[in-house]
Structures are given as structure tokens and as C-alpha cells.
Design an enzyme around this catalytic site. Structure first.
Site, PDB file in Angstrom:
ATOM      1  N   HIS A 219      70.809  22.981  59.612  1.00 24.84           N
ATOM      2  CA  HIS A 219      71.166  21.753  58.898  1.00 24.84           C
ATOM      3  C   HIS A 219      71.438  20.646  59.899  1.00 24.84           C
ATOM      4  O   HIS A 219      72.107  20.857  60.903  1.00 24.84           O
ATOM      5  CB  HIS A 219      72.390  21.963  58.002  1.00 24.84           C
ATOM      6  CG  HIS A 219      72.502  20.930  56.935  1.00 24.84           C
ATOM      7  ND1 HIS A 219      71.819  21.010  55.745  1.00 24.84           N
ATOM      8  CD2 HIS A 219      73.184  19.769  56.883  1.00 24.84           C
ATOM      9  CE1 HIS A 219      72.092  19.953  54.997  1.00 24.84           C
ATOM     10  NE2 HIS A 219      72.907  19.169  55.679  1.00 24.84           N
TER      11      HIS A 219
ATOM     12  N   ASP B  13      78.752  19.402  45.453  1.00 27.91           N
ATOM     13  CA  ASP B  13      78.107  18.579  46.486  1.00 27.91           C
ATOM     14  C   ASP B  13      77.007  17.726  45.883  1.00 27.91           C
ATOM     15  O   ASP B  13      76.787  16.587  46.297  1.00 27.91           O
ATOM     16  CB  ASP B  13      77.540  19.458  47.617  1.00 27.91           C
ATOM     17  CG  ASP B  13      76.979  18.587  48.733  1.00 27.91           C
ATOM     18  OD1 ASP B  13      77.717  17.734  49.243  1.00 27.91           O
ATOM     19  OD2 ASP B  13      75.787  18.726  49.070  1.00 27.91           O
TER      20      ASP B  13
ATOM     21  N   ARG C  22      78.744   9.440  47.306  1.00 23.69           N
ATOM     22  CA  ARG C  22      79.022   8.934  48.662  1.00 23.69           C
ATOM     23  C   ARG C  22      77.873   8.072  49.163  1.00 23.69           C
ATOM     24  O   ARG C  22      78.071   7.102  49.894  1.00 23.69           O
ATOM     25  CB  ARG C  22      79.262  10.113  49.615  1.00 23.69           C
ATOM     26  CG  ARG C  22      80.599  10.798  49.383  1.00 23.69           C
ATOM     27  CD  ARG C  22      80.690  12.107  50.151  1.00 23.69           C
ATOM     28  NE  ARG C  22      80.480  11.943  51.563  1.00 23.69           N
ATOM     29  CZ  ARG C  22      79.730  12.757  52.312  1.00 23.69           C
ATOM     30  NH1 ARG C  22      79.117  13.799  51.782  1.00 23.69           N
ATOM     31  NH2 ARG C  22      79.592  12.540  53.593  1.00 23.69           N
TER      32      ARG C  22
ATOM     33  N   SER D 232      80.642  18.914  52.745  1.00 18.30           N
ATOM     34  CA  SER D 232      79.352  18.783  52.080  1.00 18.30           C
ATOM     35  C   SER D 232      78.345  19.778  52.668  1.00 18.30           C
ATOM     36  O   SER D 232      77.691  20.542  51.943  1.00 18.30           O
ATOM     37  CB  SER D 232      78.839  17.344  52.245  1.00 18.30           C
ATOM     38  OG  SER D 232      77.462  17.247  51.990  1.00 18.30           O
TER      39      SER D 232
ATOM     40  N   LYS E 282      77.229  23.785  50.934  1.00 16.90           N
ATOM     41  CA  LYS E 282      75.824  24.123  50.597  1.00 16.90           C
ATOM     42  C   LYS E 282      75.370  25.345  51.380  1.00 16.90           C
ATOM     43  O   LYS E 282      74.752  26.248  50.849  1.00 16.90           O
ATOM     44  CB  LYS E 282      74.872  22.979  50.991  1.00 16.90           C
ATOM     45  CG  LYS E 282      74.878  21.778  50.122  1.00 16.90           C
ATOM     46  CD  LYS E 282      73.696  20.873  50.421  1.00 16.90           C
ATOM     47  CE  LYS E 282      73.817  20.070  51.681  1.00 16.90           C
ATOM     48  NZ  LYS E 282      74.744  18.937  51.636  1.00 16.90           N
TER      49      LYS E 282
END
Ligand code: URA
Length: 434
Positions: free
Chosen positions: A82, A161, A168, A183, A187
Site C-alpha cells: 500500500h 473507510d 476526507r 484508513s 483496509k
């Protein structure tokens, strides 16, 4: 504690008890707590921060808002990557198929564009037919049978999320270490992974502009993952200019295809190979980084990476033919160059300004309900250290009929460049490893 009291308390810099954080997240997910109160809470967190206990409580509440997958019955190591977000960061599009082609399973829950940064889901949806909203059962099947599946948060996977991310995005509450950490990790921990590689971006196009903040974010993310029993590694990578040249959804898909066909920009290739190699090591598919890099390079050279991307696209309902013929991707009707106002070297490049220009063209959202235009964006011709003559194109704009005016886009983009008399010193792309 009522939502009002929680917001008030955080606004005044006081810690919120874990149970109250859990109630806030639950209420927001079910719709009992309205967007405006959650937006106010996020802004309070933005200014006041959160301590470790609060970040953990927020992550856990967001994780528990949906299913936590158990993929242990699927053979092989499940490893994901990520990025904390950047401009032109299309790494996941190439990395997921490359890692799968090299033998690790990649269950990937990604995000949409956030602030000035692009999102993997929006890029994938530039491929006609591609579906990112698969049911959990199909997600499992594709991880098992294809080796990778890339989806978004759903009603069942990280739903908190899903809502909070969209909120956001349009309320200027992205650049907050606790909110980013919760966040990302909510996930990632829902995916059923064994290991995770984090690409923490630093620089003008990242949410963390300073190395120290990026280090803190990396340590926060890795700490949460390790406490939950995952193998985690984090790379701090340079985001002081767009990664590669393409910024905009279909443009980035085309650049990914170029990379997987053995071409594409050198910086994009280096970061992609490095992160994928790290995944192979964490997943036990390579003995060390050198072996991992060699495996990834081979999967690019012999076309297995591109073939795997085609397989993923077909499995997720997309038109894989566009990968062999990227001219068939959505194309913007209007194109124009942004000329350099001076001769010299590109001394600074404000990647955030490039990202915001792409958003203003329609590649990202200004409001939750906005639809994006997959075709629009910017292709950067001159990058840091490049020599440029007066009047030579700095970048090319791909605009839609309804995009922001040419004058404003040109001013934004020209303003993103500083042209100086000398080229800046070159810095490595991978700044640190944790
Ligand atoms: N990526 C995410 O998934 N969430 C953030 O908040 C920032 C980057």
C-alpha cells in the site's frame, strides 16, 4: 459520549476513550452520525492529532466495521502493498500482476483518488468494464485462481473507510498521520494478508512533505501491522515530482502497459521493481532482494506480468484488449502543451500542484458525488534536472470539453515548475527502509 462531546473534546486537545471512538465509527458507518459531525471530528484530529491508544482504537473500530477475511485455506503467502499516496503513482497496477506472476497471492483493497493524489480504483475503472466492487466470495476465488484481485472498500469490506475516505477527500482532512494510518491499516488488516509492504511517500506530491513526518507515519503503520501479527516492511520513497510521466487515470493505465512491455519511465520501473521484490521476499518467493529484483525483471522481460494483468482485467469484467492496444483507452478530445517561460534546468517541481491541476481537469473529485473523467490528465515532459529551452513544452494537458479553462490550467502547471540555472543534485528514489 455524544458525537458533539467527542468533537468538542478533540477540538480542545483532549484524548478520546477507545469506547467513544468505537461508538463514533459505528454510528458514522450506519448513518446515525451525519457527515458534518464526522468531518468536524476529522478536522479536530487533523489539528490535535491522536495518541497511540486512540490510533489503535480508531483502526480497530474501522477494521471491525466489516468482515475480516480469512484466506488461510488458499495456498501460498498472501502479501499486499500500500502506498500512502502520490501523484502519478500507478505502481499497484503493475506490481499486483508482477507479484502474482512470481508466485505470491495479492488480495488488494485499494482506494480512489484522495486530495491531490490519484487512486488505484479510479485508474482501474478507466479500463472499460473493469469492476472494483466484487462480492467477497468472488474476491476470494480470484485471489486463489488468478493470484491477484483488486477491489475497493464495500458494504462488507472496510465500510467505515469507504465512507470516511470519501469524506476526507473533499474536506481537506487527508494529511493527518492518525487518519491515514487507520484508513490504510483497517483496509489492509481486513484482507487476510500474511505480510504487507508499505510505500511511504515523501515530498511535494506526498501527504508527508517532510522526512521526519514520513518516518513517524511509517513507524505508526508498521507498528499497527506487527502488533496484529503481520510481517511488515516499509520503504520511504521520493515523491518530489510525479512518478513516471503520466498523471490521470487512462494515461496511467497506458504507462503501466508500457512498463509491463519492457519500456516506460525509469523511475516508475525502479520503484515498482523494488516494492515487488520486497513483497517476494516477505512472501518467501525470493531468498533476498537481489533475487526478488531478478525475478520481477524477468517477469517484465518475458511478458508474464502483462499477461497476468490481462488475466486480472478479464476476470474482473474489463476489456483486456485495451491493454494490447492502449489507443483504445478513453482519450481526451483536447490537447495542448504548457511552454516553459525560461531556459535552464528544472530545479523544483511541485507535484501537488500537478496533482491538483489533474483534479481540476476532472481526473479527481471536488465533491463526494462528482464523477471523474478517465481520459483527462497531464503528461509531464520535463522532470527534475532536465534541461529546457524557453518555449519548449514542460508538459502536455489532456482536457475534456468541460475541463477548467486553458489559461488557468496553463498558469497552474507553469507555476508548478521552477526553472533555475543549475540542475539539482540527484537523490535516490528509495530514501530509507524500515
Ligand atoms: N491511502 C489510504 O488508503 N488512506 C489514506 O488516508 C491515505 C492514503
Amino acid at each position: 459520549m455524544r458525537a458533539y462531546e467527542i468533537i468538542h473534546r478533540k477540538r480542545d486537545g483532549r484524548a478520546i476513550p477507545p469506547a467513544a471512538i468505537a461508538a463514533l465509527v459505528d454510528g458514522f458507518t450506519t448513518g446515525e452520525i451525519p457527515d458534518y459531525q464526522m468531518a468536524a471530528f476529522c478536522m479536530a484530529v487533523f489539528f490535535r492529532g491522536m495518541d497511540e491508544v486512540e490510533v489503535r482504537a480508531l483502526t480497530e473500530a474501522m477494521l471491525r466495521s466489516g468482515d475480516v477475511l480469512d484466506l488461510s485455506d488458499i495456498p501460498g503467502a498472501k502479501v499486499d502493498k500500500h502506498s500512502t499516496g502520490g501523484v502519478g503513482d500507478k505502481v499497484s497496477l503493475a506490481l499486483a500482476p508482477l507479484a502474482a506472476a512470481c508466485g505470491v497471492k495479492v488480495p488488494m483493497i485499494s482506494g480512489r483518488g484522495l486530495g491531490h493524489t490519484g487512486g488505484t480504483l479510479d485508474k482501474l475503472e478507466a479500463i472499460p468494464g473493469f469492476r472494483v466492487d466484487l462480492p467477497v466470495g468472488r474476491f476470494r476465488e480470484l485471489v486463489r485462481d488468478v493470484g491477484a484481485c483488486l477491489v475497493g472498500q464495500t458494504e462488507r469490506l472496510a465500510p467505515a473507510d469507504r465512507k470516511l475516505y470519501a469524506l476526507r477527500d473533499v474536506t481537506a482532512t487527508v494529511e493527518s498521520i492518525p487518519l491515514i494510518a487507520a484508513s490504510i491499516m483497517s483496509k489492509k488488516l481486513a484482507e487476510g494478508i500474511d505480510a504487507l509492504v508499505l510505500d511511504v511517500k515523501v515530498g511535494s506530491g506526498a501527504f508527508m512533505k517532510r522526512l521526519d513526518d514520513a518516518r513517524t507515519l511509517a513507524a505508526t503503520l508498521a507498528g499497527i501491522g506487527r502488533r496484529m501479527g503481520k510481517r511488515v516492511s516499509a520503504l520511504l520513497t521520493r515523491m518530489d515530482e510525479p512518478l513516471g510521466r503520466a498523471v490521470g487515470n487512462a494515461l496511467e493505465v497506458a504507462e503501466t502497459v508500457a512498463l509491463l512491455s519492457g519500456g516506460g519511465p525509469e523511475d516508475l520501473r525502479e520503484v515498482t521493481v523494488e516494492l515487488t521484490a520486497e513483497m517476494l521476499v516477505l512472501g518467501g518467493a525470493a531468498a533476498d532482494l537481489a533475487a526478488g529484483r531478478a525475478r520481477v525483471a524477468a517477469a517484465i522481460a518475458d511478458g508474464r506480468g502483462l499477461a497476468k494483468l490481462e488475466e486480472i482485467v478479464r476476470a474482473q469484467g474489463g476489456d483486456a484488449a485495451v491493454l494490447r492496444d492502449p489507443e483504445r483507452l478513453p482519450r481526451a478530445p483536447v490537447r495542448y502543451d504548457v511552454p516553459s517561460p525560461a531556459a535552464g534546468f528544472v530545479a523544483e517541481l511541485d507535484a501537488e500542484a500537478i496533482g491538483l491541476a489533474a483534479v481540476a481537469l476532472g481526473a479527481g473529485r471536488a465533491r463526494v458525488e462528482d464523477r471523474i473523467d478517465p481520459a483527462v490528465g497531464v503528461v509531464v515532459a520535463k522532470k527534475l534536472g532536465d534541461r529546457v529551452e524557453r518555449g519548449e513544452p514542460l508538459c502536455t494537458v489532456h482536457a475534456g470539453e468541460g475541463s477548467e479553462s486553458r489559461e488557468r490550467v496553463t498558469a497552474r502547471l507553469a507555476g508548478a515548475y521552477r526553472i533555475g540555472p543549475v540542475a539539482p543534485a540527484q537523490r535516490p528514489l528509495v530514501l530509507e527502509r524500515l
